[in-house]
Design an enzyme around this catalytic site. Structure first.
Site, mmCIF file in Angstrom:
data_model
loop_
_atom_site.group_PDB
_atom_site.id
_atom_site.type_symbol
_atom_site.label_atom_id
_atom_site.label_comp_id
_atom_site.label_asym_id
_atom_site.label_seq_id
_atom_site.Cartn_x
_atom_site.Cartn_y
_atom_site.Cartn_z
ATOM 1 N N ARG A 29 89.180 -71.480 -23.341
ATOM 2 C CA ARG A 29 88.571 -72.055 -24.438
ATOM 3 C C ARG A 29 87.828 -73.631 -25.210
ATOM 4 O O ARG A 29 87.813 -74.454 -24.175
ATOM 5 C CB ARG A 29 90.686 -72.182 -24.952
ATOM 6 N N ILE A 31 86.375 -76.557 -26.247
ATOM 7 C CA ILE A 31 87.488 -77.425 -26.399
ATOM 8 C C ILE A 31 87.260 -78.275 -27.850
ATOM 9 O O ILE A 31 88.407 -78.424 -28.538
ATOM 10 C CB ILE A 31 87.524 -78.985 -25.982
ATOM 11 N N HIS A 100 76.517 -70.784 -20.298
ATOM 12 C CA HIS A 100 77.861 -69.890 -20.674
ATOM 13 C C HIS A 100 77.806 -69.465 -21.857
ATOM 14 O O HIS A 100 76.000 -70.230 -22.531
ATOM 15 C CB HIS A 100 78.400 -71.079 -21.557
HETATM 16 P P1 5GP Z 1 76.218 -75.574 -25.686
HETATM 17 O O1 5GP Z 1 75.880 -76.344 -26.868
HETATM 18 O O2 5GP Z 1 75.799 -76.379 -24.583
HETATM 19 O O3 5GP Z 1 75.839 -73.811 -26.307
HETATM 20 O O4 5GP Z 1 78.073 -75.324 -26.288
HETATM 21 C C1 5GP Z 1 78.837 -76.485 -24.937
HETATM 22 C C2 5GP Z 1 79.990 -75.913 -25.388
HETATM 23 O O5 5GP Z 1 81.193 -77.012 -24.795
HETATM 24 C C3 5GP Z 1 80.473 -76.831 -26.976
HETATM 25 O O6 5GP Z 1 80.960 -75.868 -28.140
HETATM 26 C C4 5GP Z 1 81.555 -77.350 -26.792
HETATM 27 O O7 5GP Z 1 82.387 -78.056 -27.703
HETATM 28 C C5 5GP Z 1 81.981 -77.605 -25.367
HETATM 29 N N1 5GP Z 1 82.766 -78.012 -24.895
HETATM 30 C C6 5GP Z 1 82.216 -79.430 -24.236
HETATM 31 N N2 5GP Z 1 82.767 -79.858 -23.799
HETATM 32 C C7 5GP Z 1 83.513 -79.217 -23.163
HETATM 33 C C8 5GP Z 1 85.176 -79.862 -21.977
HETATM 34 O O8 5GP Z 1 85.216 -80.715 -21.611
HETATM 35 N N3 5GP Z 1 85.526 -78.340 -22.342
HETATM 36 C C9 5GP Z 1 85.935 -76.878 -23.164
HETATM 37 N N4 5GP Z 1 86.745 -76.260 -22.557
HETATM 38 N N5 5GP Z 1 84.443 -77.273 -23.889
HETATM 39 C C10 5GP Z 1 83.620 -78.619 -23.935
#
Ligand code: 5GP
Ligand code: ZN
Length: 115
Positions: A29, A31, A100
């Site tokens: 999930r 965060i 991701h």
């Molecule tokens: P991006 O912006 O790179 O596509 O998405 C990164 C995602 O990672 C964001 O939605 C953010 O909320 C999530 N995220 C950042 N740090 C953590 C963490 O420590 N644990 C989890 N489960 N999600 C994280």
């Protein structure tokens, strides 16, 4: 030490709420959820982004998508629909440089992008 956040989650160094694990992928999930359901699906192996992964390992890219589909099913998203996002690079707003998929759903998600 590996300073990639998602590699550290895969290694178990940083806790996460895992919803599915396979030999090659992990789903947990977000965060900071942006919808009722917001799950991240990563490959256990480090690839910077979806383009790099798809060009390097088509089979693993398929396994990532398979986990997306299973998560959508187990989270109950198939009937009403859901959204899968791969933010990629600077313009794509990618913050974590480990491939991701965002799996979002559980409510109407509105327009794809705001302009
Ligand atoms: P991006 O912006 O790179 O596509 O998405 C990164 C995602 O990672 C964001 O939605 C953010 O909320 C999530 N995220 C950042 N740090 C953590 C963490 O420590 N644990 C989890 N489960 N999600 C994280
Ligand atoms: Zn990584």
């Amino acid at each position: 030490m590996n300073d990639c956040l998602f590699c550290r989650i895969v290694a178990g160094d940083i806790p996460a709420t895992v919803v599915r694990e396979t030999d090659t992928t992990l789903a947990f999930r977000d965060i900071n959820p942006k919808a009722e359901v917001h799950v991240l699906v990563v490959t256990k192996e480090h690839y910077v982004d979806v383009a790099t992964l798809a060009q390097a390992d088509r089979e693993l890219a398929g396994e990532l998508l398979e986990t997306v589909a299973v998560v959508a099913e187990t989270e109950g998203l198939l009937a009403d629909g859901f959204r899968t996002i791969f933010n990629t690079g600077e313009y794509g707003g990618q913050e974590v440089d480990h491939v991701h998929a965002h799996v979002l759903g559980g409510e109407p998600l509105g327009p794809m992008v705001c302009k």
